[in-house]
Design a protein around this motif. Structure first.
Motif, PDB file in Angstrom:
ATOM      1  N   GLU A  21       0.825  -1.205   0.000  1.00  0.00           N
ATOM      2  CA  GLU A  21       0.000   0.000   0.000  1.00  0.00           C
ATOM      3  C   GLU A  21       0.863   1.261   0.000  1.00  0.00           C
ATOM      4  O   GLU A  21       0.548   2.238  -0.691  1.00  0.00           O
ATOM      5  CB  GLU A  21      -0.931  -0.006   1.212  1.00  0.00           C
ATOM      6  CG  GLU A  21      -1.828   1.212   1.342  1.00  0.00           C
ATOM      7  CD  GLU A  21      -2.818   1.381   0.202  1.00  0.00           C
ATOM      8  OE1 GLU A  21      -3.520   2.419   0.180  1.00  0.00           O
ATOM      9  OE2 GLU A  21      -2.907   0.484  -0.672  1.00  0.00           O
TER      10      GLU A  21
ATOM     11  N   ARG B   2       2.238   1.797  -3.454  1.00  0.00           N
ATOM     12  CA  ARG B   2       1.201   2.309  -4.346  1.00  0.00           C
ATOM     13  C   ARG B   2       0.966   3.800  -4.115  1.00  0.00           C
ATOM     14  O   ARG B   2       0.908   4.589  -5.075  1.00  0.00           O
ATOM     15  CB  ARG B   2      -0.105   1.537  -4.122  1.00  0.00           C
ATOM     16  CG  ARG B   2      -1.227   1.946  -5.073  1.00  0.00           C
ATOM     17  CD  ARG B   2      -2.553   1.326  -4.661  1.00  0.00           C
ATOM     18  NE  ARG B   2      -3.070   1.905  -3.425  1.00  0.00           N
ATOM     19  CZ  ARG B   2      -3.721   3.076  -3.369  1.00  0.00           C
ATOM     20  NH1 ARG B   2      -3.906   3.797  -4.478  1.00  0.00           N
ATOM     21  NH2 ARG B   2      -4.179   3.521  -2.217  1.00  0.00           N
TER      22      ARG B   2
ATOM     23  N   GLY C 126       3.867   5.798  -5.425  1.00  0.00           N
ATOM     24  CA  GLY C 126       4.221   5.593  -6.824  1.00  0.00           C
ATOM     25  C   GLY C 126       5.586   4.967  -7.020  1.00  0.00           C
ATOM     26  O   GLY C 126       6.263   5.230  -8.024  1.00  0.00           O
TER      27      GLY C 126
ATOM     28  N   ASP D 279       2.253  10.889  -4.890  1.00  0.00           N
ATOM     29  CA  ASP D 279       3.094  10.126  -5.807  1.00  0.00           C
ATOM     30  C   ASP D 279       3.937  11.033  -6.693  1.00  0.00           C
ATOM     31  O   ASP D 279       5.069  10.691  -7.056  1.00  0.00           O
ATOM     32  CB  ASP D 279       2.260   9.157  -6.642  1.00  0.00           C
ATOM     33  CG  ASP D 279       1.168   9.834  -7.446  1.00  0.00           C
ATOM     34  OD1 ASP D 279       0.913  11.047  -7.240  1.00  0.00           O
ATOM     35  OD2 ASP D 279       0.547   9.157  -8.286  1.00  0.00           O
TER      36      ASP D 279
END
Length: 428
Positions: free
Chosen positions: A105, A108, A111, A242
């Motif tokens: 997580e 993600r 990024g 990100d």
């Protein structure tokens, strides 16, 4: 913020149901021997405990932070753990299961190709930068003189990891691209603390940040972000997480400073770097058998606190402006909110008083009014100047600007009395 103000050689009087002597009060004459002197450590412990009690008992605070909570209150956080992970799954063992889910997580959100869980940020950053040193062939790390490894980690870079820090600047601001370009020594990595906590939680602008990264690239250096509080930096920088993390080769993030977790950190970056970092994590003693409570608390923080952080940052600006207005209205000779418009949900307040006097006034205000305006310790960077941090979280959203100004007036009234009493005692 350190507890320097708690190291003053004078002890508190004992608390009671009525007014109590301040930290500088003369002993009350009476029969019996003189009280035994109290050590500095004991004075500091008493002040911290008194501040914790005031925080727990206060009806209104700007933030309810975990160090002020009881064990029972912290364990209650896990009552909602089933919302973020299947609690019928097996517990983790050396980094699988829920820990692996947390790592995925984080990767993600930032990024990045991969992320590795670490028990502490100190370990995560040492590992990241020693891995980069092996790849660049240069163990020198360019950083700010107020960066966390330089101020709070007991020279761990050099003593443990064989790294050599070189300071770009000691000024209370972010470094500049020119300082990166003009650094007299070659360096393999540029480390940027975002935000720079000890300078007032300061961030560069997005343009300044991109220029800093470009300057490092011009010198063939990698870029590592100390992002312990990166989560709340997106509002000021005006970019999603990100995209911010995408500027750096690697990023460290914390799970407890902003996300209200139990502890822990993550290092995110290229898959090959993270895999090497896992090896060094084991060598450093950071491969812990089970971390499911910490991992669950971190996942809850990402689920609950992360989406709320922008509202905390925006309201911190309301609180900061009301504090400044309140100090002026109360007639203080001088005060400063730094930065004037906070970059995150945390900022500093400076007052021209002895730190012991201010700390006593802050605690007394909470004890007597049920409102805790200043929940952190007061530091004394120079004599006659008291500095603290203000943290705005969910509880602070309930405060209007008027509420803040009222709380300032109550605090300043007690500050004046404490300062007057201290001056009388000093004059004999």
């Amino acid at each position: 913020m350190s507890d320097t103000a708690d190291q003053h050689p004078r002890a508190y009087g004992q608390e009671s149901s009525g007014p109590v002597p301040g930290p500088d009060s003369e002993p009350v004459p009476g029969p019996g021997p003189e009280p035994e002197p109290v050590s500095e450590d004991e004075r500091r412990r008493r002040r911290r405990e008194r501040r914790r009690r005031a925080a727990r008992g206060a009806r209104r605070v700007l933030a309810r932070s975990s160090p002020q909570s009881t064990i029972r209150q912290r364990l209650a956080l896990l009552d909602a753990a089933g919302e973020v992970y299947d609690l019928d799954e097996s517990v983790d063992a050396y980094g699988d299961g829920v820990v692996a889910a947390l790592e995925a997580e984080v990767a993600r959100l930032l990024g990045k190709e991969a992320a590795a869980f670490f028990p502490t940020g100190t370990m995560a950053q040492q590992v990241a930068l020693r891995c980069w040193a092996g790849r660049t062939g240069n163990p020198t790390v360019a950083l700010h003189g107020k960066a966390h490894p330089e101020v709070h980690e007991r020279a761990a870079f050099s003593q443990v990891s064989g790294l050599r820090p070189v300071r770009l600047t000691d000024e209370p601001r972010q470094p500049t691209a020119e300082e990166v370009r003009d650094c007299e020594e070659p360096f393999g990595a540029l480390m940027l603390e975002l935000p720079l906590r000890d300078a007032g939680h300061l961030l560069p602008s997005w343009q300044e940040l991109t220029e800093l990264v470009e300057a490092a690239r011009e010198r063939d250096a990698v870029v590592h972000f100390d992002g312990a509080r990166l989560w709340e930096s997106a509002v000021h920088l005006g970019r999603p997480l990100d995209e911010i993390a995408g500027l750096a080769d690697s990023v460290y993030v914390s799970f407890y400073k902003s996300l209200d977790g139990f502890g822990g950190a993550a290092l995110a970056g290229p898959g090959t770097l993270v895999e090497e970092a896992r090896t060094w994590r084991h060598r450093y003693g950071g491969l812990v058998f089970q971390q499911f409570p910490t991992a669950l608390a971190a996942l809850l923080g990402l689920e609950r606190e992360l989406p709320r952080l922008p509202s905390y940052v925006r309201h911190a600006r309301v609180v900061a402006a009301a504090l400044a207005e309140g100090f002026v209205a109360a007639g203080l000779p001088w005060s400063r909110v730094h930065p004037e418009v906070p970059h995150t949900n945390e900022f500093q307040v400076w007052l021209p008083y002895d730190a012991d006097v201010v700390a006593e006034a802050a605690i007394r205000t909470a004890e007597e009014t049920g409102t805790l305006l200043f929940a952190h310790a007061w530091d004394a960077p120079v004599p006659g100047l008291a500095v603290t941090e203000v943290d705005v979280r969910a509880a602070g959203l309930e405060w209007s600007a008027g509420d803040v100004r009222t709380a300032v007036a109550d605090f300043v009234a007690r500050l004046g009395r404490e300062d007057g009493a201290a001056r009388e005692r000093a004059d004999g």
